[in-house]
Every structure is written in C-alpha cells, then in structure tokens.
Design a protein around this motif. Structure first.
Motif, PDB file in Angstrom:
ATOM      1  N   ASN A   1      30.367 122.146 140.482  1.00  0.00           N
ATOM      2  CA  ASN A   1      31.810 122.371 140.979  1.00  0.00           C
ATOM      3  C   ASN A   1      32.246 123.856 140.728  1.00  0.00           C
ATOM      4  OD1 ASN A   1      34.066 121.796 142.148  1.00  0.00           O
ATOM      5  ND2 ASN A   1      34.819 120.854 140.425  1.00  0.00           N
ATOM      6  N   ALA A   2      31.744 124.600 141.815  1.00  0.00           N
ATOM      7  CA  ALA A   2      32.295 125.932 141.846  1.00  0.00           C
ATOM      8  C   ALA A   2      33.624 126.174 142.691  1.00  0.00           C
ATOM      9  CB  ALA A   2      31.184 126.798 142.597  1.00  0.00           C
ATOM     10  N   TYR A   3      34.425 125.015 142.823  1.00  0.00           N
ATOM     11  CA  TYR A   3      35.754 125.535 143.313  1.00  0.00           C
ATOM     12  C   TYR A   3      36.681 125.739 142.126  1.00  0.00           C
ATOM     13  CZ  TYR A   3      35.242 123.096 147.843  1.00  0.00           C
ATOM     14  OH  TYR A   3      34.705 122.772 149.053  1.00  0.00           O
ATOM     15  N   GLY A   4      37.801 126.612 142.485  1.00  0.00           N
ATOM     16  CA  GLY A   4      38.402 127.080 141.288  1.00  0.00           C
ATOM     17  C   GLY A   4      39.357 126.192 140.798  1.00  0.00           C
ATOM     18  N   TYR A   5      39.352 126.281 139.567  1.00  0.00           N
ATOM     19  CA  TYR A   5      40.568 125.033 138.481  1.00  0.00           C
ATOM     20  C   TYR A   5      41.846 125.879 138.379  1.00  0.00           C
ATOM     21  CZ  TYR A   5      36.556 122.084 137.539  1.00  0.00           C
ATOM     22  OH  TYR A   5      35.419 121.074 137.405  1.00  0.00           O
ATOM     23  N   GLY A   6      42.732 124.921 138.324  1.00  0.00           N
ATOM     24  CA  GLY A   6      43.819 125.641 138.147  1.00  0.00           C
ATOM     25  C   GLY A   6      45.191 125.142 139.009  1.00  0.00           C
ATOM     26  N   LEU A   7      46.047 125.723 139.463  1.00  0.00           N
ATOM     27  CA  LEU A   7      47.195 125.014 140.333  1.00  0.00           C
ATOM     28  C   LEU A   7      46.373 124.717 141.698  1.00  0.00           C
ATOM     29  CD1 LEU A   7      50.212 127.513 139.703  1.00  0.00           C
ATOM     30  CD2 LEU A   7      49.735 124.905 139.006  1.00  0.00           C
ATOM     31  N   PHE A   8      45.306 125.470 142.136  1.00  0.00           N
ATOM     32  CA  PHE A   8      44.731 125.021 143.248  1.00  0.00           C
ATOM     33  C   PHE A   8      44.074 123.577 143.204  1.00  0.00           C
ATOM     34  CE2 PHE A   8      40.377 125.216 145.380  1.00  0.00           C
ATOM     35  CZ  PHE A   8      40.909 124.880 146.694  1.00  0.00           C
TER      36      PHE A   8
ATOM     37  N   LEU B   1      40.112 120.613 140.136  1.00  0.00           N
ATOM     38  CA  LEU B   1      40.225 119.607 139.691  1.00  0.00           C
ATOM     39  C   LEU B   1      40.260 118.207 140.405  1.00  0.00           C
ATOM     40  CD1 LEU B   1      43.345 120.830 137.331  1.00  0.00           C
ATOM     41  CD2 LEU B   1      40.969 119.917 136.580  1.00  0.00           C
ATOM     42  N   GLY B   2      40.310 118.183 141.840  1.00  0.00           N
ATOM     43  CA  GLY B   2      40.255 117.371 142.587  1.00  0.00           C
ATOM     44  C   GLY B   2      38.854 116.762 142.655  1.00  0.00           C
ATOM     45  N   LEU B   3      38.049 117.511 142.835  1.00  0.00           N
ATOM     46  CA  LEU B   3      36.430 117.239 142.915  1.00  0.00           C
ATOM     47  C   LEU B   3      35.990 116.729 141.677  1.00  0.00           C
ATOM     48  CD1 LEU B   3      34.509 117.393 145.296  1.00  0.00           C
ATOM     49  CD2 LEU B   3      36.706 118.703 145.839  1.00  0.00           C
ATOM     50  N   HIS B   4      36.397 117.522 140.417  1.00  0.00           N
ATOM     51  CA  HIS B   4      36.231 117.056 139.099  1.00  0.00           C
ATOM     52  C   HIS B   4      36.683 115.730 138.919  1.00  0.00           C
ATOM     53  CE1 HIS B   4      35.596 118.089 134.684  1.00  0.00           C
ATOM     54  NE2 HIS B   4      36.196 117.151 134.651  1.00  0.00           N
ATOM     55  N   TYR B   5      37.761 115.366 139.061  1.00  0.00           N
ATOM     56  CA  TYR B   5      38.050 113.840 138.661  1.00  0.00           C
ATOM     57  C   TYR B   5      37.322 112.907 139.427  1.00  0.00           C
ATOM     58  CZ  TYR B   5      41.661 114.749 135.236  1.00  0.00           C
ATOM     59  OH  TYR B   5      42.265 115.096 134.169  1.00  0.00           O
ATOM     60  N   GLY B   6      36.962 113.227 140.886  1.00  0.00           N
ATOM     61  CA  GLY B   6      36.113 112.391 141.848  1.00  0.00           C
ATOM     62  C   GLY B   6      35.023 112.145 141.159  1.00  0.00           C
TER      63      GLY B   6
ATOM     64  N   SER C   1      46.723 120.253 149.535  1.00  0.00           N
ATOM     65  CA  SER C   1      47.514 119.823 148.851  1.00  0.00           C
ATOM     66  C   SER C   1      48.830 119.310 148.918  1.00  0.00           C
ATOM     67  CB  SER C   1      47.922 121.212 147.725  1.00  0.00           C
ATOM     68  OG  SER C   1      48.859 122.087 148.647  1.00  0.00           O
ATOM     69  N   GLU C   2      49.572 119.412 150.148  1.00  0.00           N
ATOM     70  CA  GLU C   2      50.755 118.824 150.431  1.00  0.00           C
ATOM     71  C   GLU C   2      50.622 117.350 150.645  1.00  0.00           C
ATOM     72  OE1 GLU C   2      50.875 123.032 152.026  1.00  0.00           O
ATOM     73  OE2 GLU C   2      49.502 121.487 151.851  1.00  0.00           O
ATOM     74  N   VAL C   3      49.326 116.908 151.116  1.00  0.00           N
ATOM     75  CA  VAL C   3      49.046 115.462 151.537  1.00  0.00           C
ATOM     76  C   VAL C   3      48.392 114.935 150.227  1.00  0.00           C
ATOM     77  CG1 VAL C   3      47.414 114.042 152.870  1.00  0.00           C
ATOM     78  CG2 VAL C   3      48.937 115.793 153.954  1.00  0.00           C
ATOM     79  N   ILE C   4      47.589 115.496 149.450  1.00  0.00           N
ATOM     80  CA  ILE C   4      46.916 115.169 148.254  1.00  0.00           C
ATOM     81  C   ILE C   4      45.986 116.306 147.683  1.00  0.00           C
ATOM     82  CG2 ILE C   4      44.755 113.819 148.805  1.00  0.00           C
ATOM     83  CD1 ILE C   4      45.948 111.535 146.752  1.00  0.00           C
ATOM     84  N   GLY C   5      45.328 116.815 148.310  1.00  0.00           N
ATOM     85  CA  GLY C   5      44.116 117.752 148.114  1.00  0.00           C
ATOM     86  C   GLY C   5      43.107 117.269 148.468  1.00  0.00           C
ATOM     87  N   PRO C   6      41.846 117.838 147.930  1.00  0.00           N
ATOM     88  CA  PRO C   6      40.554 117.455 148.951  1.00  0.00           C
ATOM     89  C   PRO C   6      40.092 116.058 148.648  1.00  0.00           C
ATOM     90  CG  PRO C   6      40.107 118.464 146.615  1.00  0.00           C
ATOM     91  CD  PRO C   6      41.418 118.514 146.804  1.00  0.00           C
ATOM     92  N   GLY C   7      39.633 115.617 149.670  1.00  0.00           N
ATOM     93  CA  GLY C   7      39.332 114.045 149.797  1.00  0.00           C
ATOM     94  C   GLY C   7      39.849 113.299 150.976  1.00  0.00           C
ATOM     95  N   VAL C   8      40.890 114.076 151.740  1.00  0.00           N
ATOM     96  CA  VAL C   8      41.527 113.197 152.834  1.00  0.00           C
ATOM     97  C   VAL C   8      40.485 112.747 153.686  1.00  0.00           C
ATOM     98  CG1 VAL C   8      43.073 113.701 154.823  1.00  0.00           C
ATOM     99  CG2 VAL C   8      43.748 114.576 152.592  1.00  0.00           C
ATOM    100  N   SER C   9      39.380 113.605 153.908  1.00  0.00           N
ATOM    101  CA  SER C   9      38.426 113.237 154.944  1.00  0.00           C
ATOM    102  C   SER C   9      37.183 113.784 154.440  1.00  0.00           C
ATOM    103  CB  SER C   9      38.836 113.351 156.224  1.00  0.00           C
ATOM    104  OG  SER C   9      38.841 114.769 156.502  1.00  0.00           O
TER     105      SER C   9
END
Length: 441
Positions: free
Chosen positions: A130-137, A141-146, A236-244
């Motif tokens: 997982n090379a997406y940035g962690y933090g407020l973005f 964390l979205g991909l991590h928990y998934g 992020s306004e809808v939830i974050g990554p994973g909407v589709s």
C-alpha cells in the motif's frame, strides 16, 4: 472469483434496499443536520415525500462549498462522542473539507474496500503493498483497513522513499500494489535506473486511483510492469476509496457499491439527468453513513454510467473511468478539453515518455497553452549539449498536428530531455498555471 451477494442482485432487490436506506438517510439529515433541514424546507420537501428512488431528484444538491462553509463539523449528524475518526482534504484551494466516521462507518468502509480489492484481483493470504499516503488523506488508511478486512497481508509503506519501496517489493513479494498511476510509473522508471526489470517482480495487479488517467496510460503501465492495472474510485466527501472499482476481467467501467451509494449523472449546466452512456457530472448520495451522510453531492468528476451486466458476472451499475474534473476542464479559445484527452493522444506518440505537463498562460481573457513532454531516451541525442534539433522540430510539429486534429486546439510544444519533468510521489501535477503569457507566446 468471489462475488458479493449484492453484486448479482436483481434490479428490484437493489432498488428496494436503496429506497429503505435512502428514506432512513433523508430522515437522519432532516432531523440532525440544520443545513439539510433548511434546504429541504426551502424546497418544500419532507422526509415522508421520498416514496421511490426516483424521488431523489426532489432533494437539494450538496456542493463542496457547503462543506467549507460549515467547516469543520457543521454537517456532522452525530455528536462528537460518537465519532472515532476524522479525515480531511488537503485544503490547497481554501479550507479543507472535513469528514467524520462512527465505528459503524469505519466497519462499513472496510467492507466496501475489501470488496473493491477483491474485484481488483486481491485474495486473502496474499500480500498487498500500500503506497497511498497515510494521514488525513483517506487513501492510505482506506485501503489499509479494507485489505485487512479481506485477510490480505498488508504492507503499510505509504508514499515516498522510492528506492525503499522497490526493495520491499523485491523482498516481500506482494501480488497487489495500491498507489496513483503516475507514482507506479515513477517506480517502474526507477527500477530501470537501478538496473532492475520492472516486468520481473511478483506484482500481478495494480489498484490505481486518486487521479484521472487514460487508457494509453494503463497500457503503458501494464507493458512496463507486466500486471493488470485497474482503476479504483472514491472521494473523501462520500467516504474515501472504494466507492467503485474496475475488474481485470473486463477493464470496462468501475463497479459501484450500490448498497452504500446511489449515483446520478447530471448535466452540470442544466442540473438535469443525462442518458446512460453520456458523460456528465457524477452525483452521489450516501445510503449507510452515520456521521457524515451526504445528499446529492456534486463530485465535480465527469463520467458516464452503464447498467449492462459485466463479463465478470457482476450486475452492479458501472461508471466509466473519470474523464476529468469540471474545474480542470480547459477552455482554449472556446474549445473545452480535459487534460486526460490530451494525454490520450499524446501517449500514442512512441517517441515520448509518459510524463507531461500542461502550462497555462493568460493574456487578457485568452488562454495560451504550452505542452511540455519528455523525449524517450532511445531518441535522445547530445549535440554540443543540446538535443538533435531536426528530430525535435519534426516531433514538435507532429504533436501539434495530432492535438489540433483530435482536440481542436492549438498548443505550443516544448520537448524536454528525459527525466526533466518532476516525478510525483502521489498525485501527478498535470496543470501548471501562470499569470502571464511567455515572451513570444
């Protein structure tokens, strides 16, 4: 292939579920978010008026400006003691947009992302880099928990430190990598500089997002790394990554998690729905969020939707890959064009590397565009410290002809030597705005 029950549900089952949760969400925001109560009352709409999914068109839109106007917590639907996490946008264009999550929201989000990773080729027990940035973005964390929810072995590398990332890929042998498409190209390029073959890693799938990218960019990534590259979408306004999420079987649109999000596509000028298959602005309504539900959120992203069954077996609505953002659309002497359209044709030019920037200069009300692109190393010649002028001049003219023919705009072209354009460790900077026209422009 693992299919979630909802991904093969009938249209009537989907609509029945969506209506129940839409009615709950509408009641929730009306009772708990003063902003929405005021908006509903101004339109003369009450929660009980929503009797079908189609009735969503009676509800008000939500804009990013509304989120900023109620910064930081004015649109939350729960008290602070029910929150367990807050995320926020970068705020580069003003105040950041702030979103909150309850424990149920986090659990739902993890399940949504787990499904997305499954669609994209991830499997329990395998390793995800997982090379997406962690933090407020929300990306990291979205991909991590998934990933953890799915049962993958999650490597939380985050962004940056490219050489270390390459070492970890070599040593840990992940099958899935998650990052922006531009950063994955950066990784592949650096592997080559280190004398390593990016096609010989353990990677099989790339789950790539957070920026628009063309089919040509996908082809370049797949060729260089010998993987299947699929798009993940979220905001992020809808939830974050994973909407589709796009599937590798078809690579023909992103499957929307319809049990959590209701999607519309509208004409951004008339605000009316556009037919399936036509481009418009994506609008999302959350169906299961507790802390920060949104009603008809105008994303600013341009795409279309497709309701046909996918070859992977899923029946969920698919959205096309995002063509661009409405606020990124360029108007060059009356012609509208997205950077991704320019990229589409630019990457057909085999003499160029897949790295470019669009520089904008203004003189009065007119916009002037300079396209900067890198020549590939095989055509890079040194003659008294300069590139071979004849070849470069011919290449400039060819690029100008292609962009004029297909995008209907005239651009200046600057051909740069390899590795001249700054590489990104996150989202690529495609557009650079200047206040004045270049001398001679």
């Amino acid at each position: 292939m693992i299919l979630h029950n909802f991904e093969t549900a009938s249209k009537s089952e989907v609509e029945h579920f969506q209506l129940q949760h839409l009615q709950q969400t509408v009641r929730r925001v009306y009772e708990k978010v003063p902003f929405y109560k005021k908006k509903f009352d101004e339109l003369g709409v009450k929660p009980g008026d929503i009797q079908s999914v189609i009735d969503i068109t009676r509800l008000p839109f939500t804009l990013k400006k509304d989120l900023r106007d109620h910064y930081p917590f004015g649109l939350f639907a729960v008290p602070q003691n029910e929150l367990i996490r807050i995320h926020a946008s970068s705020g580069t264009s003003g105040k950041p947009t702030v979103v909150g999550y309850t424990k149920n929201d986090i659990n739902n989000w993890a399940e949504i992302v787990a499904r997305a990773i499954t669609i994209g080729g991830g499997k329990p027990g395998e390793i995800m880099h997982n090379a997406y940035g962690y933090g407020l973005f929300t990306g990291g964390l979205g991909l991590h928990y998934g990933s953890e929810k799915l049962g993958m072995v999650t490597v939380p590398v985050s962004g940056g430190n490219t050489d270390r990332q390459i070492t970890i890929i070599e040593d840990f042998k992940p099958t899935v990598i998650c990052c922006t498409p531009s950063y994955l190209l950066n990784l592949a390029e650096r592997m080559g500089e280190l004398g390593k073959n990016p096609r010989e890693t353990s990677l099989k799938f790339g789950i790539l997002g957070a920026e628009p990218w063309s089919e040509e960019m996908r082809q370049t990534i797949e060729d260089r790394l010998n993987i299947k590259a699929c798009d993940i979408y979220g905001l992020s306004e809808v939830i974050g990554p994973g909407v589709s999420m796009e599937c590798p079987e078809a690579q023909d649109g992103l499957h929307i998690a319809e049990d959590h999000f209701l999607v519309e596509v509208i004409d951004p000028l008339t605000l009316l729905p556009v037919p399936d298959g036509e481009d418009g602005e994506l609008v999302f309504t959350s169906l299961t969020k507790e802390a920060f539900p949104v009603i008809r959120y105008r994303s600013g992203d341009v795409a279309s939707i497709n309701r046909e069954k996918c070859k992977c077996g899923r029946t969920t609505i698919r959205m096309s890959r995002v063509k661009g953002r409405i606020d990124d659309m360029l108007n060059i002497r009356g012609v509208n064009v997205f950077p991704s359209q320019i990229e589409h044709f630019l990457l057909h030019v085999k003499e160029l590397e897949p790295h470019y920037q669009i520089h904008l200069f203004k003189k009065g009300s007119l916009q002037h565009i300079e396209l900067q692109a890198e020549v590939c190393e095989s055509l890079y010649y040194e003659v008294n410290g300069d590139m071979h002028h004849t070849k470069i001049d011919n290449l400039k003219k060819e690029i100008q002809r292609i962009i004029k023919s297909h995008c209907l705009i005239t651009v200046d072209v600057e051909i740069l030597q390899p590795k001249s354009i700054p590489r990104s460790e996150g989202k690529a900077v495609r557009i650079v705005s200047h206040s004045e026209v270049k001398m001679g422009g």
